[in-house]
Design an enzyme around this catalytic site. Structure first.
Site, mmCIF file in Angstrom:
data_model
loop_
_atom_site.group_PDB
_atom_site.id
_atom_site.type_symbol
_atom_site.label_atom_id
_atom_site.label_comp_id
_atom_site.label_asym_id
_atom_site.label_seq_id
_atom_site.Cartn_x
_atom_site.Cartn_y
_atom_site.Cartn_z
ATOM 1 N N GLY A 12 16.124 4.268 12.366
ATOM 2 C CA GLY A 12 16.357 5.636 12.965
ATOM 3 C C GLY A 12 17.555 6.328 12.278
ATOM 4 C CG LEU A 97 -0.060 8.706 11.859
ATOM 5 C CD1 LEU A 97 0.863 10.022 11.381
ATOM 6 C CD2 LEU A 97 -0.100 8.514 13.330
ATOM 7 C CG HIS A 113 7.279 7.780 0.432
ATOM 8 N ND1 HIS A 113 6.782 6.753 1.054
ATOM 9 C CD2 HIS A 113 7.289 7.214 -0.819
ATOM 10 C CE1 HIS A 113 6.335 5.764 0.147
ATOM 11 N NE2 HIS A 113 6.821 6.128 -1.235
#
Ligand code: GRF
Length: 216
Positions: A12, A97, A113
């Site tokens: 995170g 996804l 990315h």
């Protein structure tokens, strides 16, 4: 108020950078935007504690608890849509996804990315960069499309690859730039300075230098 929903899977640190920028730049007042929720597919994600510390509601949806990828994505969509987000940010979300999910959020789903796409999609990007012998490496923020790490590019930050770099030192140099690039791209999107038009990213005049950064 424009809601931002962040999806995470682990550490995170990019989420932390967003939270810090939202606070320091007073996004609620200046952009009429806020990070409304953080959703993790892993209960142990360290990023959850960072969100809680910032007073942002969190939710855990464990992908393993669902019978299929599609079932997980449908539940995730419901959790996200409860916040009616203007923007959904994949901030270290380590799940591929479904097409259904990607289509549902077309134009408001972005990812960070750790490579200069289209070079080195997928995992172990720093190892791939070192193995290939490139002299520069970096990070990309892009819209999410049906192709993994393949959507229209919003912003990129370039760092040098040094002769004595290891995967760790290179990752560290890129990560510093990720933490600048992601909040900046989110801000530009919220301002409308960057937008998706016919599958390409349009950058308003005067903002070019914010989306193409060389960090030497
Ligand atoms: C970052 O390197 C990001 O580019 C990639 O996953 C990593 C997440 O790190 N998608 P963190 O959880 O933000 O610290």
């Amino acid at each position: 108020m424009k809601n931002i929903v962040c999806l995470i899977s682990g550490r995170g640190s990019n989420l932390e950078a967003l939270l810090a920028a939202a606070g320091a730049e007073r996004w609620a007042e200046t952009l009429d935007a806020r990070i409304a929720a953080v959703i993790s597919n892993r209960p142990g994600a360290a990023g959850l504690a960072r969100a809680k510390a910032a007073g942002v509601p969190t939710q855990v949806l464990e992908h393993g608890a669902f019978p299929s990828r599609d079932a997980f994505d449908v539940a995730l969509m419901q959790a996200i849509d409860a916040h009616q987000p203007a923007l959904v940010v994949l901030a270290g979300f380590m799940r591929v996804l479904t097409q259904r999910f990607v289509s549902h959020y077309a134009g408001r789903l972005i990812n960070i990315h750790p490579s200069l796409l289209p070079a080195f999609p997928g995992l172990a990007t720093h190892r791939q960069a070192l193995a290939s012998g490139v002299r520069v490496h970096g990070a990309t923020v892009h819209f999410v499309s049906h192709e993994v790490d393949g959507g229209a590019i919003i912003g990129q930050s370039v760092v040098p690859v040094r002769a004595d770099d290891t995967e760790e030192t290179l990752a560290e140099r890129v990560l510093v730039q990720e933490h600048v690039l992601l909040p900046r791209c989110v801000r530009l999107l919220l301002q409308g300075a960057v937008s998706l038009r016919d599958g390409r990213v349009h950058v308003q005049a005067g903002h070019d230098q914010e989306v193409a950064v060389a960090a030497w």
